[in-house]
Design an enzyme around this catalytic site. Structure first.
Site, PDB file in Angstrom:
ATOM      1  N   LYS A 255     -14.493  -9.026  31.450  1.00 13.09           N
ATOM      2  CA  LYS A 255     -14.794  -9.132  32.884  1.00 13.09           C
ATOM      3  C   LYS A 255     -13.724  -8.447  33.706  1.00 13.09           C
ATOM      4  O   LYS A 255     -12.573  -8.311  33.288  1.00 13.09           O
ATOM      5  CB  LYS A 255     -14.949 -10.582  33.323  1.00 13.09           C
ATOM      6  CG  LYS A 255     -13.660 -11.341  33.522  1.00 13.09           C
ATOM      7  CD  LYS A 255     -13.950 -12.706  34.146  1.00 13.09           C
ATOM      8  CE  LYS A 255     -12.670 -13.512  34.306  1.00 13.09           C
ATOM      9  NZ  LYS A 255     -12.922 -14.768  35.025  1.00 13.09           N
TER      10      LYS A 255
ATOM     11  N   SER B 201     -27.565   0.745  39.749  1.00 12.98           N
ATOM     12  CA  SER B 201     -26.469   0.518  38.811  1.00 12.98           C
ATOM     13  C   SER B 201     -25.235   0.067  39.563  1.00 12.98           C
ATOM     14  O   SER B 201     -25.259  -0.124  40.773  1.00 12.98           O
ATOM     15  CB  SER B 201     -26.136   1.782  38.018  1.00 12.98           C
ATOM     16  OG  SER B 201     -25.755   2.797  38.920  1.00 12.98           O
TER      17      SER B 201
ATOM     18  N   THR C  31     -27.162  -5.619  36.495  1.00 11.95           N
ATOM     19  CA  THR C  31     -27.421  -4.194  36.559  1.00 11.95           C
ATOM     20  C   THR C  31     -26.746  -3.552  35.354  1.00 11.95           C
ATOM     21  O   THR C  31     -26.400  -4.247  34.404  1.00 11.95           O
ATOM     22  CB  THR C  31     -26.967  -3.579  37.907  1.00 11.95           C
ATOM     23  OG1 THR C  31     -27.451  -2.238  38.012  1.00 11.95           O
ATOM     24  CG2 THR C  31     -25.480  -3.624  38.079  1.00 11.95           C
ATOM     25  N   TYR C  32     -26.547  -2.232  35.395  1.00 12.68           N
ATOM     26  CA  TYR C  32     -25.903  -1.557  34.268  1.00 12.68           C
ATOM     27  C   TYR C  32     -24.764  -0.682  34.773  1.00 12.68           C
ATOM     28  O   TYR C  32     -24.721  -0.289  35.937  1.00 12.68           O
ATOM     29  CB  TYR C  32     -26.912  -0.734  33.468  1.00 12.68           C
ATOM     30  CG  TYR C  32     -27.594   0.347  34.269  1.00 12.68           C
ATOM     31  CD1 TYR C  32     -27.091   1.639  34.305  1.00 12.68           C
ATOM     32  CD2 TYR C  32     -28.733   0.074  35.017  1.00 12.68           C
ATOM     33  CE1 TYR C  32     -27.705   2.629  35.050  1.00 12.68           C
ATOM     34  CE2 TYR C  32     -29.356   1.052  35.770  1.00 12.68           C
ATOM     35  CZ  TYR C  32     -28.835   2.330  35.783  1.00 12.68           C
ATOM     36  OH  TYR C  32     -29.428   3.304  36.535  1.00 12.68           O
TER      37      TYR C  32
ATOM     38  N   GLY D  97     -28.629   1.439  44.564  1.00 12.72           N
ATOM     39  CA  GLY D  97     -30.021   1.005  44.539  1.00 12.72           C
ATOM     40  C   GLY D  97     -30.166  -0.394  45.115  1.00 12.72           C
ATOM     41  O   GLY D  97     -29.467  -0.770  46.056  1.00 12.72           O
ATOM     42  N   ALA D  98     -31.059  -1.171  44.542  1.00 17.02           N
ATOM     43  CA  ALA D  98     -31.349  -2.512  45.052  1.00 17.02           C
ATOM     44  C   ALA D  98     -30.107  -3.397  45.105  1.00 17.02           C
ATOM     45  O   ALA D  98     -29.979  -4.250  45.993  1.00 17.02           O
ATOM     46  CB  ALA D  98     -32.428  -3.167  44.200  1.00 17.02           C
ATOM     47  N   ALA D  99     -29.169  -3.200  44.174  1.00 17.54           N
ATOM     48  CA  ALA D  99     -27.945  -4.004  44.147  1.00 17.54           C
ATOM     49  C   ALA D  99     -27.134  -3.837  45.432  1.00 17.54           C
ATOM     50  O   ALA D  99     -26.387  -4.741  45.823  1.00 17.54           O
ATOM     51  CB  ALA D  99     -27.097  -3.634  42.940  1.00 17.54           C
TER      52      ALA D  99
END
Length: 115
Positions: free
Chosen positions: A9, A25, A57-58, A73-75
């Site tokens: 993390k 992403s 996400t990635y 994007g959506a994030a």
């Protein structure tokens, strides 16, 4: 039996970019990717400390040393620039291996530089 543990993390990173129109992403400084043991395209969970939002996400690579933590994007709707986030990857282990495993924990300063 398999168990799922935190693999690595990045703790309390600050969002530096949010691009709603990008393909999607999280862009992460390459230095931090390596320190946390993340892989490009690996799924990560994002925990927004400021809002409580939690999403997946990635990983994509941002230049090493840039300090970039960019939501795309959506994030980008789930965090604003300056929000503090925790970025976590998980992995599955056999129980015996899990008992020996040590996750990578990366602490960063206000500029997303590894402490």
């Amino acid at each position: 039996m398999h168990v799922t543990l935190m693999k690595g993390k990045i703790h309390r990173a600050r969002v530096t970019e949010a691009d709603l129109h990008y393909e999607g992403s999280i862009s992460i400084d390459r230095t931090l990717i390596d320190a946390a043991g993340f892989l490009i395209n690996e799924r990560v969970d994002i925990y927004n400390i400021d809002t409580g939002a939690r999403f997946s996400t990635y990983v994509i690579e941002a230049p090493a040393g840039s300090g970039i933590i960019g939501l795309n994007g959506a994030a980008a709707r789930l965090a604003m620039m300056g929000d503090k986030v925790i970025i976590v990857a998980y992995a599955n282990f056999e129980e015996a291996e899990a008992r020996q495993f040590q996750p990578r924990v990366v602490l960063v300063n206000e500029k997303n530089q590894k402490l």
